[in-house]
Write a protein that holds these residues in place. Sequence first.
Motif, PDB file in Angstrom:
ATOM      1  N   UNK A 226       0.841  -1.185   0.000  1.00  0.00           N
ATOM      2  CA  UNK A 226       0.000   0.000   0.000  1.00  0.00           C
ATOM      3  C   UNK A 226       0.878   1.238   0.000  1.00  0.00           C
ATOM      4  N   UNK A 227       0.336   2.345  -0.507  1.00  0.00           N
ATOM      5  CA  UNK A 227       1.060   3.609  -0.419  1.00  0.00           C
ATOM      6  C   UNK A 227       1.317   3.916   1.048  1.00  0.00           C
ATOM      7  N   UNK A 228       2.438   4.517   1.444  1.00  0.00           N
ATOM      8  CA  UNK A 228       3.497   5.054   0.577  1.00  0.00           C
ATOM      9  C   UNK A 228       4.528   4.019   0.135  1.00  0.00           C
ATOM     10  N   UNK A 229       4.228   2.717   0.263  1.00  0.00           N
ATOM     11  CA  UNK A 229       5.199   1.694  -0.121  1.00  0.00           C
ATOM     12  C   UNK A 229       4.742   0.956  -1.371  1.00  0.00           C
ATOM     13  N   UNK A 230       3.954   1.565  -2.258  1.00  0.00           N
ATOM     14  CA  UNK A 230       3.415   0.813  -3.391  1.00  0.00           C
ATOM     15  C   UNK A 230       4.346   0.886  -4.598  1.00  0.00           C
ATOM     16  N   UNK A 231       5.650   0.772  -4.347  1.00  0.00           N
ATOM     17  CA  UNK A 231       6.633   0.813  -5.424  1.00  0.00           C
ATOM     18  C   UNK A 231       6.451  -0.291  -6.461  1.00  0.00           C
ATOM     19  N   UNK A 232       5.999  -1.527  -6.064  1.00  0.00           N
ATOM     20  CA  UNK A 232       5.846  -2.574  -7.080  1.00  0.00           C
ATOM     21  C   UNK A 232       4.851  -2.208  -8.176  1.00  0.00           C
ATOM     22  N   UNK A 233       3.899  -1.313  -7.912  1.00  0.00           N
ATOM     23  CA  UNK A 233       2.952  -0.957  -8.967  1.00  0.00           C
ATOM     24  C   UNK A 233       2.972   0.543  -9.224  1.00  0.00           C
ATOM     25  N   UNK A 234       4.181   1.114  -9.070  1.00  0.00           N
ATOM     26  CA  UNK A 234       4.360   2.550  -9.182  1.00  0.00           C
ATOM     27  C   UNK A 234       4.083   3.019 -10.614  1.00  0.00           C
ATOM     28  N   UNK A 235       2.943   3.686 -10.826  1.00  0.00           N
ATOM     29  CA  UNK A 235       2.522   4.010 -12.194  1.00  0.00           C
ATOM     30  C   UNK A 235       3.474   4.973 -12.888  1.00  0.00           C
ATOM     31  N   UNK A 236       4.064   5.873 -12.112  1.00  0.00           N
ATOM     32  CA  UNK A 236       4.880   6.893 -12.764  1.00  0.00           C
ATOM     33  C   UNK A 236       6.162   6.318 -13.357  1.00  0.00           C
ATOM     34  N   UNK A 237       6.596   5.155 -12.855  1.00  0.00           N
ATOM     35  CA  UNK A 237       7.839   4.578 -13.365  1.00  0.00           C
ATOM     36  C   UNK A 237       7.610   3.288 -14.137  1.00  0.00           C
ATOM     37  N   UNK A 238       6.642   2.486 -13.707  1.00  0.00           N
ATOM     38  CA  UNK A 238       6.549   1.101 -14.208  1.00  0.00           C
ATOM     39  C   UNK A 238       5.249   0.806 -14.950  1.00  0.00           C
ATOM     40  N   UNK A 239       4.588   1.806 -15.545  1.00  0.00           N
ATOM     41  CA  UNK A 239       3.299   1.609 -16.221  1.00  0.00           C
ATOM     42  C   UNK A 239       2.279   1.113 -15.190  1.00  0.00           C
ATOM     43  N   UNK A 240       2.185  -0.199 -14.994  1.00  0.00           N
ATOM     44  CA  UNK A 240       1.261  -0.716 -13.972  1.00  0.00           C
ATOM     45  C   UNK A 240       1.961  -1.628 -12.993  1.00  0.00           C
ATOM     46  N   UNK A 241       3.305  -1.710 -13.066  1.00  0.00           N
ATOM     47  CA  UNK A 241       4.017  -2.622 -12.178  1.00  0.00           C
ATOM     48  C   UNK A 241       3.812  -4.065 -12.578  1.00  0.00           C
ATOM     49  N   UNK A 242       3.752  -4.956 -11.572  1.00  0.00           N
ATOM     50  CA  UNK A 242       3.729  -6.389 -11.884  1.00  0.00           C
ATOM     51  C   UNK A 242       2.483  -6.812 -12.635  1.00  0.00           C
ATOM     52  N   UNK A 243       1.394  -6.033 -12.594  1.00  0.00           N
ATOM     53  CA  UNK A 243       0.202  -6.455 -13.332  1.00  0.00           C
ATOM     54  C   UNK A 243      -0.017  -5.653 -14.619  1.00  0.00           C
ATOM     55  N   UNK A 244       1.077  -5.142 -15.212  1.00  0.00           N
ATOM     56  CA  UNK A 244       0.949  -4.374 -16.448  1.00  0.00           C
ATOM     57  C   UNK A 244       0.235  -5.168 -17.533  1.00  0.00           C
TER      58      UNK A 244
END
Lengths: 349, 166
Positions: A226-244
């Motif tokens: 969950x935010x503020x630790x939601x780096x795995x699905x960080x939209x600004x860097x990784x599109x949708x993260x692991x579920x792109x």
Amino acid sequence: MSALLLFISAVIIEKTALVLVMFLITLGIAAYSTYGERKVAAFLQDRLGPDRAGPWGILQPLADGAKMFTKEDFIPKDSNKWLFILGPGAFIFVALMTSAVIPWGTYFTGFGLNVDLQVADVNIGILYVMGFVSLGVYGIMIGGWASNNKYSLFGAIRASSQMISYELAMGLSIISVILITGTLSLRGIADGQAGTWLGFIPQWNVFLQPLGFIIFFVCALAETNRAPFDLPECETELVGGYHTEYSAMKLGSFLFAEYINMFISSAVISTVYFGGYNFPGIDPSWLWGLMGPVVIFAKTFFFIFVFMWIRWTLPRFRYDQLMHLGWKSLIPLSILNMLLTGAGILCLG
Amino acid sequence: MSQYLFLTLALVSVATALLMVLSRNPVHSVLYLIATFFAIAGQYVLLNAQFLAIVHIIVYAGAIMVLFLFVLMLLNLNNATEPQKSNAWKVTGAIASGSLLLVMVGALKGSSAAVAQVAHKADVGLVQNLGRVLFTDFVVPFEIAGILFLAAMVGAVLVGKRDIKL
């Protein structure tokens, strides 16, 4: 012999009913957490939020579910097909398994039955929770790797390193609670928090373990991505993260499991640090036993709200800040907390 | 009842262990190995050793195999980039693991009597009893294992920081 068979079948029916009820409650709460999240977000951003489907938009989760199920289910050509399907399945399975050891109340007596309001009172309950929390990362890793997409892979790798790092601090803060209560069973931990000090302060572990609670709560935020630790699905860097690469209900399973995890983490926090089904003035009779579930669900909903509140208030960490916080702040703090707790028990008896 | 459970779990653990060795894709191997660990944890539960079962899952499935998978994903091995091993390696591996099998069979051959004795203390695997035994009867090996872990940790830090000034 037949009496024994009757007893065994009664136990099986009782436990099956409990499992089914818990399953449906978990799914219902997860579905309405999505609605709650959007309403909380809207409130914090001075908007209205969903209000089209039904009065105040309360049918929104059903509309979302129908949308998820009827969208095109797309599997990328170069992905590893079976692992691509296994990923979201494993993630939601692990999320649903954890609630088995959480006690939802003392017991219920009536209609000639005496039902424990807990699916399984194993004597290592808290370790069972930790075990399934540590398995939660597989769904993300398998799904992210099988997608054959570098953004998904980055999301998966971030998720796994983040979860390994924060599990350590989480486990160490749990050890302090175990030192105080002397049991690994979640029912034992909840029962140990009955009663009050000086007649009005509830004997909750949070008052004995304020630092441990803060560490555990931060780790719970990180473990549930969950935010503020939601780096795995960080939209600004990784599109949708692991579920792109995921679409339709496979994506739905990933998102849904996140809300289940949030519900279970809130329930575990309520049980371990906030007295579970206990509240000041409780009397261990069956009538008050019925109040237990109401109390623990109220506490759980409060923590779900806090999770959402934090998500819509705090900005996301940078990845090195996240690792720095986990390894260089939380782990030393939790070791210090463990030493202080041990010294306190040694001195005060 | 527990006999059928034992047989099912034994079958699953042997089958997944074989699949782990035989599958070509390293990620599949890791997943089969995780399934093997779960089957073995099930055996621990049948022996009433719940603590050992859950610690087995937390340590092996929850931590070590996550690291394995992590490394495999970072390397991102696939059929095209995977180094092809020559047959000499396969022969070496077969001889090495075959001798390990011989040693294990030889060591466990006469152990049926010992197993029968342990079965009397059915609750020895529960966490209270295990803790008591670890901190009384086996306290020296337990502490030595702790020192071993500390040494491994220090070694890992040293390997991680190659340019450290000694």
